[in-house]
Design a protein around this motif. Structure first.
Motif, PDB file in Angstrom:
ATOM      1  N   ASP A   1       0.816  -1.212   0.000  1.00 56.43           N
ATOM      2  CA  ASP A   1       0.000   0.000   0.000  1.00 56.43           C
ATOM      3  C   ASP A   1       0.849   1.261   0.000  1.00 56.43           C
ATOM      4  O   ASP A   1       0.449   2.280  -0.590  1.00 56.43           O
ATOM      5  CB  ASP A   1      -0.951  -0.010   1.193  1.00 56.43           C
ATOM      6  CG  ASP A   1      -2.121  -0.959   0.998  1.00 56.43           C
ATOM      7  OD1 ASP A   1      -2.573  -1.114  -0.151  1.00 56.43           O
ATOM      8  OD2 ASP A   1      -2.577  -1.567   1.983  1.00 56.43           O
TER       9      ASP A   1
ATOM     10  N   HIS B   1      -0.310   6.268  -6.860  1.00 58.45           N
ATOM     11  CA  HIS B   1      -1.594   6.971  -6.913  1.00 58.45           C
ATOM     12  C   HIS B   1      -1.411   8.486  -6.792  1.00 58.45           C
ATOM     13  O   HIS B   1      -2.005   9.269  -7.546  1.00 58.45           O
ATOM     14  CB  HIS B   1      -2.483   6.461  -5.776  1.00 58.45           C
ATOM     15  CG  HIS B   1      -3.759   7.215  -5.576  1.00 58.45           C
ATOM     16  ND1 HIS B   1      -4.878   7.021  -6.366  1.00 58.45           N
ATOM     17  CD2 HIS B   1      -4.100   8.180  -4.672  1.00 58.45           C
ATOM     18  CE1 HIS B   1      -5.846   7.830  -5.965  1.00 58.45           C
ATOM     19  NE2 HIS B   1      -5.411   8.537  -4.939  1.00 58.45           N
TER      20      HIS B   1
ATOM     21  N   LEU C   1      -7.836   8.467   1.416  1.00 58.39           N
ATOM     22  CA  LEU C   1      -9.150   7.867   1.200  1.00 58.39           C
ATOM     23  C   LEU C   1     -10.060   8.812   0.419  1.00 58.39           C
ATOM     24  O   LEU C   1     -10.792   8.376  -0.488  1.00 58.39           O
ATOM     25  CB  LEU C   1      -9.787   7.509   2.547  1.00 58.39           C
ATOM     26  CG  LEU C   1      -9.133   6.360   3.315  1.00 58.39           C
ATOM     27  CD1 LEU C   1      -9.723   6.249   4.716  1.00 58.39           C
ATOM     28  CD2 LEU C   1      -9.295   5.035   2.568  1.00 58.39           C
TER      29      LEU C   1
ATOM     30  N   GLY D   1      -9.781   8.673  -3.297  1.00 54.16           N
ATOM     31  CA  GLY D   1     -10.223   7.473  -3.991  1.00 54.16           C
ATOM     32  C   GLY D   1      -9.286   6.290  -3.910  1.00 54.16           C
ATOM     33  O   GLY D   1      -9.504   5.283  -4.599  1.00 54.16           O
TER      34      GLY D   1
ATOM     35  N   THR E   1      -7.703   2.851  -2.760  1.00 53.46           N
ATOM     36  CA  THR E   1      -8.212   1.617  -2.155  1.00 53.46           C
ATOM     37  C   THR E   1      -7.043   0.812  -1.608  1.00 53.46           C
ATOM     38  O   THR E   1      -6.069   0.537  -2.330  1.00 53.46           O
ATOM     39  CB  THR E   1      -8.974   0.771  -3.184  1.00 53.46           C
ATOM     40  OG1 THR E   1     -10.078   1.528  -3.701  1.00 53.46           O
ATOM     41  CG2 THR E   1      -9.508  -0.504  -2.545  1.00 53.46           C
ATOM     42  N   PHE E   2      -7.122   0.432  -0.353  1.00 56.25           N
ATOM     43  CA  PHE E   2      -6.041  -0.308   0.295  1.00 56.25           C
ATOM     44  C   PHE E   2      -6.119  -1.799  -0.027  1.00 56.25           C
ATOM     45  O   PHE E   2      -7.191  -2.408   0.037  1.00 56.25           O
ATOM     46  CB  PHE E   2      -6.105  -0.123   1.810  1.00 56.25           C
ATOM     47  CG  PHE E   2      -5.580   1.202   2.286  1.00 56.25           C
ATOM     48  CD1 PHE E   2      -4.272   1.319   2.742  1.00 56.25           C
ATOM     49  CD2 PHE E   2      -6.376   2.332   2.265  1.00 56.25           C
ATOM     50  CE1 PHE E   2      -3.773   2.538   3.177  1.00 56.25           C
ATOM     51  CE2 PHE E   2      -5.892   3.554   2.699  1.00 56.25           C
ATOM     52  CZ  PHE E   2      -4.588   3.662   3.151  1.00 56.25           C
TER      53      PHE E   2
ATOM     54  N   PRO F   1      -6.140  -3.307   4.309  1.00 54.94           N
ATOM     55  CA  PRO F   1      -6.700  -2.361   5.281  1.00 54.94           C
ATOM     56  C   PRO F   1      -6.612  -2.850   6.720  1.00 54.94           C
ATOM     57  O   PRO F   1      -6.701  -2.038   7.647  1.00 54.94           O
ATOM     58  CB  PRO F   1      -8.161  -2.237   4.829  1.00 54.94           C
ATOM     59  CG  PRO F   1      -8.454  -3.536   4.149  1.00 54.94           C
ATOM     60  CD  PRO F   1      -7.176  -3.941   3.482  1.00 54.94           C
TER      61      PRO F   1
END
Length: 302
Positions: free
Chosen positions: A205, A212, A280, A283, A285-286, A289
């Motif tokens: 992540d 990202h 978050l 947008g 997404t892990f 999580p």
């Protein structure tokens, strides 16, 4: 994109560089030693020197270089190395990017620069977001100066992202190596009260978040932590379950403070219930999580 990366030989950089190349990006690795490959280029952050041509046509810089923060007593000399390696390196990159931006006003550039979750004070059970101010520990003051060193780039119109990274969990990560060994020997247990929050993130992540952020419009500080922070006691219990080992031996806080001084008080006995609000909201997404999955991935034998 053409992307320059510092700290490419570190835990995050070793995973990030091939990830960027797999997406078709051209990656330049900035190194302090003699280059060994065509994509490597030398810079001297300790002297604030870099060839201006290196960043003239890059679209982004991911700046991860800095003296590792180790579990050891912090002498004055060691503190200065931690500070100088971050401020000098970041200033060098930031000023070079600012000069490149001044020469080429049409190119949109981004600087994704390291920082740390130790920026914040220990606020106990209260959630910590990017809106919270800095603490007054040595590491907090270091993070403040580290982030401030990106100012020349930001003032020149470069989009700047400051990565306030938590405890990175991945194969080969120092925390995973040390705790994995201790727990496999049946010597694991909570540290101090166990109520301090340990903000963590999986290596997967961490890298995907950087990718990202390179392609988003997010700027400023971003907490790189999983959305479900846990206390040290919860971390200990989960690690014991993953390794099928008991966790009967609490480590007294005073013993760690005596042995490791401020490192123990700030990074082990202290904590931050940090959450990745901006990540978050953008947008992201892990993949991991929750802690159980992250630890299983980090401890998998490859």
């Amino acid at each position: 994109m053409k992307i320059a990366v510092t700290g490419a030989s570190g835990l995050i950089g070793r995973t990030l560089v091939p990830r960027l190349q797999a997406d078709g990006h051209e990656v330049l690795r900035l190194v302090r030693r003699t280059p060994r490959a065509a994509e490597e280029h030398r810079w001297a952050p300790e002297h604030r020197r870099i060839d201006p041509a290196l960043l003239a046509d890059v679209d982004a810089v991911v700046h991860l270089a800095g003296e590792p923060i180790r579990p050891r007593p912090w002498t004055e000399g060691y503190r200065q190395r931690l500070l100088a390696s971050r401020v000098d390196g970041t200033t060098t990159i930031s000023e070079a990017l600012a000069a490149a931006a001044a020469d080429d006003l049409g190119r949109r550039r981004v600087l994704v620069s390291g920082s740390g979750i130790d920026y914040y004070p220990d606020l106990g059970d209260r959630q910590v977001t990017e809106d919270d101010g800095p603490g007054d520990s040595f590491l907090a003051r270091l993070c403040v100066r580290w982030e401030a060193a990106t100012a020349p780039a930001a003032e020149a119109g470069v989009r700047v992202v400051n990565l306030r990274t938590g405890l990175v969990l991945g194969p080969g990560a120092p925390l995973v190596r040390i705790l994995g060994l201790v727990f496999r020997l049946g010597l694991g247990g909570r540290v101090g009260s166990g109520q301090q929050y340990w903000p963590w993130i999986s290596l997967t992540d961490e890298v995907e978040a950087i990718v990202h952020l390179l392609g988003s419009e997010v700027s400023g500080p971003v907490n790189l932590t999983a959305p479900n922070p846990v206390t040290n006691a919860e971390f200990t219990r989960t690690l014991g379950q993953v390794l099928h080992r008991p966790t009967p031996l609490p480590v007294p806080g005073f013993a760690l403070s005596l042995a490791l001084g401020e490192f123990a008080r700030s990074s082990i006995l202290g904590g931050r219930r940090a959450v990745p609000r901006k990540l978050l909201d953008s947008g992201f997404t892990f993949a991991h999580p929750d802690l159980d999955g992250a630890l299983r991935a980090a401890l998998s034998r490859r």
